[in-house]
Design an enzyme around this catalytic site. Structure first.
Site, PDB file in Angstrom:
ATOM      1  N   GLY A 170       7.860   5.050   2.041  1.00  0.00           N
ATOM      2  CA  GLY A 170       9.263   6.447   1.278  1.00  0.00           C
ATOM      3  C   GLY A 170       9.151   6.040  -0.055  1.00  0.00           C
ATOM      4  N   ASN A 186       4.080   4.755 -11.444  1.00  0.00           N
ATOM      5  CA  ASN A 186       3.466   4.923 -10.014  1.00  0.00           C
ATOM      6  C   ASN A 186       3.675   6.791  -9.982  1.00  0.00           C
ATOM      7  OD1 ASN A 186       3.215   5.488  -7.706  1.00  0.00           O
ATOM      8  ND2 ASN A 186       4.945   4.320  -6.398  1.00  0.00           N
ATOM      9  N   CYS A 231       2.729   9.451  -6.908  1.00  0.00           N
ATOM     10  CA  CYS A 231       3.798  11.404  -6.856  1.00  0.00           C
ATOM     11  C   CYS A 231       3.943  12.197  -7.294  1.00  0.00           C
ATOM     12  CB  CYS A 231       5.834  10.109  -7.165  1.00  0.00           C
ATOM     13  SG  CYS A 231       5.745   9.499  -8.854  1.00  0.00           S
ATOM     14  N   GLY A 269      -6.925  -2.729  -4.841  1.00  0.00           N
ATOM     15  CA  GLY A 269      -7.273  -0.977  -3.398  1.00  0.00           C
ATOM     16  C   GLY A 269      -8.043  -2.606  -2.389  1.00  0.00           C
ATOM     17  N   GLY A 270      -8.035  -3.450  -1.857  1.00  0.00           N
ATOM     18  CA  GLY A 270      -8.951  -3.941  -0.872  1.00  0.00           C
ATOM     19  C   GLY A 270      -9.572  -5.550  -1.143  1.00  0.00           C
TER      20      GLY A 270
END
Length: 312
Positions: A72, A136, A139, A253-254
């Site tokens: 959050g 970012n 959101c 990512g990953g």
């Protein structure tokens, strides 16, 4: 001689590995295990205009080949960040490159944050400060009914355009893998003044506790990260690089090993963000550096740029 230097827009990094936002806190939490200056750059925990306590717990849970988090955007707020957290990081790691992730619910909030950080860039202060800003875009834009900035080209365009007016710092835009058209979002962001695209953020997901018969996370949904999302993020990065030749691109990512990081580079990325993997192996960077050098030696490459986008 193997040279791991890489360039993102006009920003030169000592190596292509970047600590992803949210995984190394404000840059000091992991400093004793992995000195921030060893990374090409370190993206600090996302900051918002005011302090946020975050979502209702539980906030994290492990999944197959990954983890879900629903933090959050808990953070201290921009004022405390600038007055306390950033100076503490700069004092402990004066040569590290800090990238600050910012998130707002309106375009005005993004602009407000960018203006605040513009006064802390390295070029004007001649010492550790802010080397770049990461927007970012996973959101919601409350002015547009809650649609994510990264899913709406108009919102993305205006946010980047207005932030660009406020600062000379490099602007990176982190997009969501859930956006319907990542190429369109990346394109409009670059046209509006972004310096690089980060592909991608976490993938929306959830877990249900079968014994309590209710969602495990306090906020029900969370963001899936870790090895499970690597093929998804790689595809998005590839699509963007293929459609927009030469775009400054950062894979995310990953990537939990050098092979996956190299795949991002072959897909058109000049750098790779590493996140969830550092929870399991805080010193993972050393292995990434060693194995990347070994790969380059075997392939006869002397610099990162020589194999960026080779798979396109």
């Amino acid at each position: 001689m193997i040279n791991l230097n890489t360039k993102i827009g006009n920003l030169i990094l000592d190596n292509p590995f970047i600590a992803a936002s949210g995984t190394c806190g404000y840059g000091i939490e992991y400093a004793d295990l992995m000195p921030p200056e060893k990374w090409g750059a370190l993206v600090l925990k996302t900051v918002t205009p005011k302090e946020r306590v975050g979502n209702k717990p539980p906030r994290c849970c492990e999944t197959d080949s990954g983890m879900l988090n629903s933090i959050g955007l808990a953070n201290c707020g921009i004022d405390q960040f600038i007055e306390k957290k950033l100076p503490e990081f700069a004092a402990k790691s004066p040569t590290a490159k800090a990238v600050v992730s910012i998130a707002g619910e309106t375009i005005e909030e993004f602009v407000f944050l960018a203006e605040k950080l513009a006064k802390k860039d390295t070029t004007s202060h001649g010492r550790a400060g802010v080397s770049a800003i990461e927007l970012n875009f996973s959101c919601p834009n409350v002015a547009k009914g809650g649609i994510h900035f990264g899913a709406d080209t108009l919102s993305a365009k205006e946010a980047v355009k207005e932030c660009r007016k406020t600062t000379r710092l490099p602007l990176w835009v982190k997009i969501s893998p859930a956006t319907p058209d990542p190429v369109a979002i990346a394109s409009i962001c670059m046209e509006s003044g972004a310096d690089a695209i980060v592909a991608t953020n976490t993938v929306p997901g959830m877990v249900i506790d079968i014994w309590k018969e209710k969602p495990l996370l306090g906020n029900i949904f969370g963001g899936l990260s870790g090895p499970a999302i690597f093929p998804i993020s790689l595809r998005v990065a590839y699509l963007i690089a293929k459609a927009i030749p030469g775009i400054p691109l950062i894979g995310c990512g990953g990537a939990d090993n050098a092979e996956k990081a190299i795949q991002f580079i072959l897909a058109g990325c000049s750098a790779v963000q590493v996140g969830t993997a550092v929870f399991r192996s805080p010193d993972l960077l050393y292995k990434l550096l060693d194995e990347t050098r070994l790969y380059m030696e075997k392939k006869g490459c002397t610099k990162i740029s020589s194999f960026v986008g080779k798979a396109l």
